[in-house]
Design a protein around this motif. Structure first.
Motif, PDB file in Angstrom:
ATOM      1  N   TYR A 276       0.760  -1.162  -0.037  1.00 21.36           N
ATOM      2  CA  TYR A 276       0.009   0.076   0.092  1.00 21.36           C
ATOM      3  C   TYR A 276       0.929   1.337   0.154  1.00 21.36           C
ATOM      4  O   TYR A 276       0.316   2.244  -0.023  1.00 21.36           O
ATOM      5  N   ARG A 277       2.184   1.399   0.168  1.00 19.11           N
ATOM      6  CA  ARG A 277       2.946   2.338   0.402  1.00 19.11           C
ATOM      7  C   ARG A 277       2.936   3.360  -0.858  1.00 19.11           C
ATOM      8  O   ARG A 277       2.606   4.459  -0.759  1.00 19.11           O
ATOM      9  N   ASP A 278       2.867   2.851  -2.219  1.00 19.01           N
ATOM     10  CA  ASP A 278       2.872   3.685  -3.196  1.00 19.01           C
ATOM     11  C   ASP A 278       1.448   4.533  -3.343  1.00 19.01           C
ATOM     12  O   ASP A 278       1.352   5.495  -3.442  1.00 19.01           O
ATOM     13  N   PHE A 279       0.471   3.504  -2.724  1.00 18.14           N
ATOM     14  CA  PHE A 279      -0.980   4.156  -2.521  1.00 18.14           C
ATOM     15  C   PHE A 279      -1.225   5.436  -1.670  1.00 18.14           C
ATOM     16  O   PHE A 279      -1.683   6.405  -1.910  1.00 18.14           O
ATOM     17  N   VAL A 280      -0.398   5.304  -0.491  1.00 18.41           N
ATOM     18  CA  VAL A 280      -0.438   6.092   0.473  1.00 18.41           C
ATOM     19  C   VAL A 280       0.475   7.456   0.166  1.00 18.41           C
ATOM     20  O   VAL A 280      -0.086   8.479   0.231  1.00 18.41           O
ATOM     21  N   ALA A 281       1.410   6.927  -0.355  1.00 21.83           N
ATOM     22  CA  ALA A 281       2.597   8.378  -0.717  1.00 21.83           C
ATOM     23  C   ALA A 281       1.981   9.062  -1.955  1.00 21.83           C
ATOM     24  O   ALA A 281       1.976  10.262  -1.860  1.00 21.83           O
ATOM     25  N   PHE A 282       1.159   8.461  -2.772  1.00 25.57           N
ATOM     26  CA  PHE A 282       0.773   9.267  -3.955  1.00 25.57           C
ATOM     27  C   PHE A 282      -0.650   9.832  -3.614  1.00 25.57           C
ATOM     28  O   PHE A 282      -0.973  10.831  -3.931  1.00 25.57           O
ATOM     29  N   SER A 283      -1.448   9.403  -2.648  1.00 29.53           N
ATOM     30  CA  SER A 283      -2.506   9.754  -2.231  1.00 29.53           C
ATOM     31  C   SER A 283      -2.243  11.070  -1.537  1.00 29.53           C
ATOM     32  O   SER A 283      -2.854  12.393  -1.697  1.00 29.53           O
ATOM     33  N   LEU A 284      -1.058  10.958  -0.725  1.00 26.20           N
ATOM     34  CA  LEU A 284      -0.810  11.883   0.198  1.00 26.20           C
ATOM     35  C   LEU A 284      -0.257  13.383  -0.848  1.00 26.20           C
ATOM     36  O   LEU A 284      -0.537  14.420  -0.530  1.00 26.20           O
ATOM     37  N   LEU A 285       0.387  12.883  -1.743  1.00 23.29           N
ATOM     38  CA  LEU A 285       0.949  13.754  -2.773  1.00 23.29           C
ATOM     39  C   LEU A 285      -0.382  14.497  -3.321  1.00 23.29           C
ATOM     40  O   LEU A 285      -0.350  15.800  -3.512  1.00 23.29           O
ATOM     41  N   LEU A 286      -1.298  13.814  -4.058  1.00 24.51           N
ATOM     42  CA  LEU A 286      -2.350  14.393  -4.489  1.00 24.51           C
ATOM     43  C   LEU A 286      -3.022  15.334  -3.559  1.00 24.51           C
ATOM     44  O   LEU A 286      -3.651  16.650  -3.720  1.00 24.51           O
ATOM     45  N   LEU A 287      -3.357  15.100  -2.085  1.00 31.33           N
ATOM     46  CA  LEU A 287      -4.087  15.855  -1.455  1.00 31.33           C
ATOM     47  C   LEU A 287      -3.222  17.175  -0.880  1.00 31.33           C
ATOM     48  O   LEU A 287      -3.907  18.056  -1.210  1.00 31.33           O
ATOM     49  N   LEU A 288      -1.939  16.797  -0.930  1.00 36.72           N
ATOM     50  CA  LEU A 288      -1.083  18.024  -0.676  1.00 36.72           C
ATOM     51  C   LEU A 288      -1.103  19.009  -1.872  1.00 36.72           C
ATOM     52  O   LEU A 288      -1.255  20.458  -1.641  1.00 36.72           O
ATOM     53  N   LEU A 289      -1.181  18.474  -3.096  1.00 29.44           N
ATOM     54  CA  LEU A 289      -1.186  19.425  -4.316  1.00 29.44           C
ATOM     55  C   LEU A 289      -2.401  20.099  -4.513  1.00 29.44           C
ATOM     56  O   LEU A 289      -2.749  21.308  -4.848  1.00 29.44           O
ATOM     57  N   VAL A 290      -3.574  19.501  -3.968  1.00 30.45           N
ATOM     58  CA  VAL A 290      -5.001  20.115  -3.980  1.00 30.45           C
ATOM     59  C   VAL A 290      -4.979  21.457  -2.976  1.00 30.45           C
ATOM     60  O   VAL A 290      -5.418  22.364  -3.265  1.00 30.45           O
ATOM     61  N   PHE A 291      -4.331  21.129  -1.903  1.00 29.16           N
ATOM     62  CA  PHE A 291      -4.472  22.419  -0.826  1.00 29.16           C
ATOM     63  C   PHE A 291      -3.272  23.281  -1.058  1.00 29.16           C
ATOM     64  O   PHE A 291      -3.241  24.540  -0.653  1.00 29.16           O
ATOM     65  N   ARG A 292      -2.228  22.685  -1.324  1.00 29.38           N
ATOM     66  CA  ARG A 292      -0.947  23.662  -1.278  1.00 29.38           C
ATOM     67  C   ARG A 292       0.007  23.240  -2.758  1.00 29.38           C
ATOM     68  O   ARG A 292       0.846  22.463  -2.623  1.00 29.38           O
ATOM     69  N   PRO A 293      -0.553  23.649  -3.776  1.00 30.10           N
ATOM     70  CA  PRO A 293       0.132  23.116  -4.990  1.00 30.10           C
ATOM     71  C   PRO A 293       1.568  23.426  -5.010  1.00 30.10           C
ATOM     72  O   PRO A 293       2.228  22.924  -5.912  1.00 30.10           O
ATOM     73  N   THR A 294       2.088  24.322  -4.239  1.00 28.29           N
ATOM     74  CA  THR A 294       3.433  24.564  -4.472  1.00 28.29           C
ATOM     75  C   THR A 294       4.276  23.643  -3.526  1.00 28.29           C
ATOM     76  O   THR A 294       5.721  24.132  -3.282  1.00 28.29           O
ATOM     77  N   GLY A 295       3.896  22.909  -2.828  1.00 29.79           N
ATOM     78  CA  GLY A 295       4.637  22.143  -1.813  1.00 29.79           C
ATOM     79  C   GLY A 295       4.640  22.901  -0.635  1.00 29.79           C
ATOM     80  O   GLY A 295       4.149  23.909  -0.317  1.00 29.79           O
ATOM     81  N   ILE A 296       5.466  22.461   0.448  1.00 24.27           N
ATOM     82  CA  ILE A 296       5.468  22.645   1.721  1.00 24.27           C
ATOM     83  C   ILE A 296       6.207  23.891   1.713  1.00 24.27           C
ATOM     84  O   ILE A 296       5.562  24.856   2.395  1.00 24.27           O
ATOM     85  N   LEU A 297       7.253  23.914   1.228  1.00 26.13           N
ATOM     86  CA  LEU A 297       8.115  25.084   1.316  1.00 26.13           C
ATOM     87  C   LEU A 297       8.212  26.079  -0.012  1.00 26.13           C
ATOM     88  O   LEU A 297       9.016  26.933   0.043  1.00 26.13           O
ATOM     89  N   GLY A 298       7.489  25.644  -0.928  1.00 25.78           N
ATOM     90  CA  GLY A 298       7.775  26.252  -2.108  1.00 25.78           C
ATOM     91  C   GLY A 298       6.785  27.376  -2.286  1.00 25.78           C
ATOM     92  O   GLY A 298       5.872  27.814  -1.339  1.00 25.78           O
ATOM     93  N   ARG A 299       7.254  28.497  -2.797  1.00 24.99           N
ATOM     94  CA  ARG A 299       6.735  29.860  -2.892  1.00 24.99           C
ATOM     95  C   ARG A 299       5.843  29.690  -4.099  1.00 24.99           C
ATOM     96  O   ARG A 299       6.165  29.265  -5.383  1.00 24.99           O
ATOM     97  N   PRO A 300       4.508  30.324  -4.352  1.00 32.08           N
ATOM     98  CA  PRO A 300       3.875  30.327  -5.374  1.00 32.08           C
ATOM     99  C   PRO A 300       4.428  31.176  -6.584  1.00 32.08           C
ATOM    100  O   PRO A 300       5.137  32.301  -6.263  1.00 32.08           O
TER     101      PRO A 300
END
Lengths: 305, 372
Positions: A276-300
């Motif tokens: 399931y690790r691919d599933f978890v990692a990539f779902s996390l990525l999708l969620l993050l991108l929906v709420f913060r498209p530039t990543g955690i430390l990225g600037r828009p």
């Protein structure tokens, strides 16, 4: 210590170990993206080549039986792999990417994919599919700290990654080359007019990023097995690390690497299997991108019209 | 003469279809037939990805996910659902008046359409969050989607079991159906038991239908919006192109045809498993798009044909030189990189074969401006 606590500490340690490797590779993705806005899909395979370079260097040095101190062997293996990998990356950049700098941006990405597949299969064809491990270059000891097992290799991996990160941060922030890198990623049209040798700086970026991947490769190769296709999965995970942290941002890549390390280690703890690790990692990525498209430390990015 | 010119394309296409119908009966080598079918499927895949990557100018890298959805959906239909209502597919072949080819179509056409439709719905769900911003964002989202789909398919046993347990108190029969479904999907083993419904004729027909539909889409009023977004999104918005709608719809159409290709693929191979739809498959499709050239349907045809046939030729040639099979994947990428360096826009690159252009698009030699 009670059982759940030791498990938690143990798994955190494992996560830090895996995360350090991801972070070291993610730095290469993020640096090249920052300077060229190009996803260098061959980077995972460059990492794979570095582990093989390290394997042959270590096997040769140990085969000489000169009774060199372990530290010398470790450092010379590291140096050989770093120089070899950096040379390879610069050659790839000069031959395959540079002619495409004026071409549509995605042509270079496709070329990178092609280079990656070439490296995988060339290694497979020349070296063969047998899994290998880099021979231990320093005494492997498992220390038992009241129920938590710490191996020397874990300490080395985590320690070396942090040191590399600090060195890189210093290079990028305090040296002329670093300043030129930041300038090019800020504006590609004006900076050459100021006398910045763009081609040389881009090559330096590739060399630096791959040398760091080689450090990750040697450390990885001592703890896990090598095979010609290993660069695919690790490369993708490192790439996600870079995106999660905010692609183009060096500190972000480090943060992202550790987050992905935790995902990888803690998925089997909470879910029935590690598939399931691919599933978890990539779902996390999708969620993050929906709420913060530039990543955690990225600037828009502000798009100018 | 003009009449012949106007009917040129339909005549050629009709001849291709007839050929596809009769070639298998003329004892054409089965291996050659297989390769031709893969070429056809790859053409649909390449052209559909070209809609997003070439005409729209976005960068989608997870096309194999939509192919997987289409393949699994259509196979579930032909393996589990249709036989229960209409009897096994083979039984229809003996019905008089309709030959075996057409009998296959009774099952294949609805299966492929359903596969495409479900893939299109998945595309719609994915398109809404991913077109908020431009750039490499879509690449990452589609990449993640590809990995998630593969991971879900691999773990279908667990997931099916969980769902079945959750809905068991509500409806026991539905719960049993879910279990049967997840058992058929088969996790890492894959889904098997499809009969060989796809033939050269059906692949050719679908290629022609898909290309015709995509060509009409591109040259429609809507399609001009698609191309305008590639050239300059801001300017397109200013001339009242509904950029969000255009992007979402293009992505949905692209996913639909990927699902169609997946449905055909499943019924050629008669066996699918999650490993057929990894990111490597997506990479193959991307390579075909850029090899053929972005923004060109003829380019998609050439790219898919050259790539598929080249790999098969290398399979034959490389053992002759005395090297192992692995070198096929060394030489192939090397050729691709060389091609990209010397021809960064691919074979056709933003140019189109004249026969595909609608009449209004043709550049007339003496286009003197009419006096006002």
């Amino acid at each position: 210590m009670p059982q759940p606590v030791t498990t938690l500490v143990q798994q955190t340690l494992n996560a830090l170990q895996v995360g350090s490797v991801y972070a070291l590779i993610a730095l290469g993705y993020t640096m090249v993206y920052g300077i060229l806005t190009m996803i260098n899909f061959a980077h995972g395979d460059i990492f794979m080549v570095s582990t093989y370079l390290g394997f042959f260097a270590a096997a040769w040095l140990l085969g000489l039986a000169l009774n060199m101190p372990p530290l010398v062997i470790f450092l010379s293996t590291l140096l050989f792999a770093m120089v070899g990998t950096a040379t390879l990356a610069v050659i790839i950049e000069r031959v395959a990417y540079k002619p495409l700098r004026q071409a549509p941006r995605l042509s270079a990405v496709i070329t990178a994919l092609g280079v990656g597949i070439f490296l995988e299969n060339f290694t497979l064809a020349v070296i063969g599919p047998e899994p290998r491990t880099i021979p231990p270059l320093f005494p492997l000891v498992n220390l038992n700290l009241s129920g938590v097992f710490v191996s020397t290799i874990q300490i080395v991996i985590i320690g070396v990654s942090v040191i590399v990160m600090i060195i890189l941060d210093t290079i990028v922030r305090r040296t002329m080359t670093g300043m030129a890198m930041r300038a090019i990623s800020f504006d590609k049209t004006i900076v050459p007019l100021m006398g910045v040798p763009v081609d040389r700086i881009i090559s330096a970026t590739f060399a630096l990023g791959s040398a760091i991947a080689a450090v990750g490769g040697i450390l990885y190769g001592m703890a896990y097995q090598l095979d010609p296709y290993m660069g695919i999965r690790i490369g993708w995970w490192a790439f996600i690390s870079a995106v999660v942290g905010g692609i183009g941002n060096i500190r972000g890549a480090f943060v992202g690497g550790f987050i992905l390390g935790f995902v990888e280690i803690f998925t089997p703890v909470f879910l029935p299997s590690s598939t399931y690790r691919d599933f978890v990692a990539f779902s996390l990525l999708l969620l993050l991108l929906v709420f913060r498209p530039t990543g955690i430390l990225g600037r828009p990015i502000v798009q100018k019209v | 003469m003009t009449l012949l010119k106007a009917w040129q394309m339909p005549i050629i296409l009709g001849m291709v279809l007839l050929l596809a119908l009769f070639l298998p009966q003329m004892q054409l080598n089965l291996y050659v037939q297989m390769v031709l079918m893969y070429v056809g499927i790859n053409i649909i895949l390449t052209a559909s990805l070209n809609l997003v990557n070439g005409y729209l100018g976005e960068f989608s890298v997870g096309h194999a996910a939509f192919m997987a959805i289409g393949a699994y959906a259509s196979s579930i239909l032909t393996v589990l659902i249709l036989p229960r209502r209409w009897g096994p597919a083979e039984a229809l072949r003996v019905v008089p008046l309709i030959g075996p080819e057409l009998a296959n179509g009774v099952y294949l056409v609805p299966a492929v359409l359903v596969g495409g439709a479900i893939a299109a719905v998945a595309g719609l769900v994915l398109a809404f969050p991913s077109f908020k911003t431009r750039g490499d964002y879509l690449a990452i989202v589609t990449l993640a989607f590809n990995m998630i789909v593969k991971s879900l398919l691999e773990n279908s046993g667990d997931i099916g079991g969980l769902v079945a347990r959750l809905i068991a108190p509500l409806s026991a029969s539905l719960s049993a159906d879910v279990l049967r479904l997840s058992d058929a999907v088969g996790g890492p083993r894959g889904l098997l038991g499809m009969s060989k419904l796809t033939s050269l004729f059906w692949v050719c027909l679908w290629v022609i239908v898909s290309l015709f539909a995509m060509r009409n889409f591109i040259f429609s009023n809507f399609g001009r919006g698609v191309v305008s977004i590639r050239e300059d999104e801001t300017a397109a918005g200013l001339v009242s192109v509904n950029t969000c709608q255009v992007k979402v719809l293009t992505f949905v159409i692209s996913s639909f045809f990927a699902g169609v290709a997946g449905g055909l693929f499943a019924h050629v191979l008669q066996f699918i498993n999650p490993r057929s739809f990894t990111i490597l498959k997506s990479t193959d499709i991307l390579v075909m798009v850029y090899l053929g050239g972005i923004g060109s349907l003829m380019g998609s045809i050439l790219g898919a044909a050259v790539f598929t046939i080249l790999l098969e030729v290398l399979r034959e040639v490389i053992p002759l030189v005395g090297l192992s099979e692995v070198w096929r994947w060394v030489v192939g990428p090397l050729l691709l990189v060389t091609l990209m360096i010397f021809r960064p826009r691919g074979i056709m690159g933003l140019r189109e074969f004249k026969g595909f252009l609608p009449k209004e698009e043709e550049v007339k030699p003496q286009a003197a401006p009419a006096p006002p």
